[in-house]
Design an enzyme around this catalytic site. Structure first.
Site, short mmCIF file in Angstrom:
data_model
loop_
_atom_site.label_atom_id
_atom_site.label_comp_id
_atom_site.label_asym_id
_atom_site.label_seq_id
_atom_site.Cartn_x
_atom_site.Cartn_y
_atom_site.Cartn_z
N ASP A 140 -0.04 5.12 0.95
CA ASP A 140 -0.24 6.18 1.83
C ASP A 140 -0.30 5.51 3.42
O ASP A 140 -1.20 4.40 3.71
CB ASP A 140 -1.89 6.68 1.76
CG ASP A 140 -1.60 7.50 0.46
OD1 ASP A 140 -0.63 8.03 0.01
OD2 ASP A 140 -2.71 7.84 -0.30
N ARG A 196 -11.77 8.29 -2.70
CA ARG A 196 -12.12 9.71 -2.66
C ARG A 196 -13.36 9.98 -2.30
O ARG A 196 -13.96 10.49 -1.30
CB ARG A 196 -11.60 10.62 -3.49
CG ARG A 196 -11.31 12.04 -3.18
CD ARG A 196 -10.88 12.89 -4.37
NE ARG A 196 -9.66 12.38 -4.89
CZ ARG A 196 -9.11 12.81 -6.30
NH1 ARG A 196 -9.85 13.42 -6.91
NH2 ARG A 196 -8.22 11.95 -6.36
N ASN A 249 -3.66 9.84 -7.15
CA ASN A 249 -2.47 10.44 -7.00
C ASN A 249 -1.12 9.67 -6.70
O ASN A 249 -0.01 10.27 -6.49
CB ASN A 249 -2.47 11.54 -6.01
CG ASN A 249 -3.60 12.62 -6.14
OD1 ASN A 249 -3.67 13.30 -7.10
ND2 ASN A 249 -4.69 12.71 -5.31
N GLY A 300 -7.46 4.19 3.08
CA GLY A 300 -7.55 3.02 1.99
C GLY A 300 -8.56 3.14 1.23
O GLY A 300 -9.02 2.58 0.08
N SER A 311 -5.48 5.49 -4.26
CA SER A 311 -5.03 6.78 -4.52
C SER A 311 -5.05 7.21 -5.87
O SER A 311 -4.12 6.57 -6.77
CB SER A 311 -3.98 7.48 -3.88
OG SER A 311 -3.73 8.81 -4.40
N ASP A 335 0.87 -1.10 0.02
CA ASP A 335 -0.04 0.00 -0.07
C ASP A 335 0.85 1.39 -0.14
O ASP A 335 1.97 1.09 0.30
CB ASP A 335 -0.87 0.06 1.19
CG ASP A 335 -1.69 1.22 1.53
OD1 ASP A 335 -2.41 1.60 0.81
OD2 ASP A 335 -1.50 1.72 2.79
N ASP A 371 -1.88 -0.37 6.03
CA ASP A 371 -1.99 0.35 7.23
C ASP A 371 -3.49 0.75 7.66
O ASP A 371 -3.87 1.22 8.69
CB ASP A 371 -1.34 1.69 7.10
CG ASP A 371 -2.23 2.83 6.59
OD1 ASP A 371 -2.43 2.30 5.14
OD2 ASP A 371 -2.46 3.83 6.64
#
Ligand code: B16
Ligand code: MG
Length: 213
Positions: free
Chosen positions: A9, A47, A116, A44, A114, A7, A168
């Site tokens: 972020d 958006r 991004n 996780g 994400s 993962d 996470d």
């Protein structure tokens, strides 16, 4: 272990703090206080799903157009934080683990919800480690759905049972287990109770620990 799926972020870099800051700012504009506890539910998760969670916790319903506007506003703040991010913000131990895995011939993938993610990995200069990258633009169902991890395993051409996921987020651990993979949780053992093992940070991991799972 034949493959390791990361993962992004909250595992390789603490962009989770930037997502929190941006959502908190947006929530404040809506007259809502986004607590750290409620923020755990956003980790996780994509958006728009994250915005829907914030709104539903507070019993707010808005037209789709307005939700699109709010999600875009949050993303503008988030990308502002990312622009200012330094390569050195990669979490301690992340490069050492990626290096060791690559040297040992273990396949490596990134699986981030994400949209991004590509910008972030280039900011951190870690693209060279990944044999496959799956991000939020390439999937239709966000974690806890296993789609992202199954897609990563397919791109690596390995079976899910041979993959270890490092995550996470509670939603991410659920997604990894639903994909039939082993999962190491990074963070709180209480929140990530479905993981096969939980450590405080990526710096506590090495190949021996992963192979013993
Ligand atoms: P974006 P990960 C996830 O990334 C974040 O944990 C989550 O908080 C965020 O809402 C999601 O990406 C979507 O991000 O708005 O940039 O598309 O943890 O799966 O790497
Ligand atoms: Mg994460």
């Amino acid at each position: 272990m034949i493959a390791c799926i990361f993962d992004l972020d909250g595992v390789l870099v603490d962009t989770a703090q930037y997502h929190f800051l941006a959502w908190k700012k947006l929530a404040a504009e809506l007259g809502i206080d986004l607590t750290l506890q409620n923020n755990e539910r956003l980790k996780g998760v994509g958006r728009m799903d994250s915005l829907n969670i914030i709104l539903s916790i507070n019993g707010i319903s808005l037209p789709e157009e307005e939700k699109e506007r709010l999600a875009t506003k949050k993303n503008t703040w988030f990308t502002g934080y990312i622009d200012a991010m330094k390569k050195e913000e990669i979490l301690p131990g992340a490069v050492a683990l990626l290096d060791a895995l690559q040297q040992s011939g273990i396949k490596i993938a990134l699986a981030s919800s994400s949209k991004n993610a590509q910008t972030v990995i280039d900011k951190l200069d870690i693209r060279k480690y990944f044999d496959a990258i799956v991000d939020g633009n390439m999937i239709s169902r966000s974690k806890p759905d296993p789609e992202i991890f199954i897609t990563a395993a397919m791109q690596l051409n390995v079976s899910p049972v041979d993959c270890i996921v490092i995550e996470d987020a509670e939603a991410g651990v659920e997604a990894a287990k639903a994909a039939g993979m082993k999962c190491v949780g990074i963070g709180s053992a209480a929140t990530l109770s479905k993981a096969d093992c939980v450590v405080d940070g990526i710096g506590m991991l090495n190949i021996d620990i992963l192979n013993k799972l």
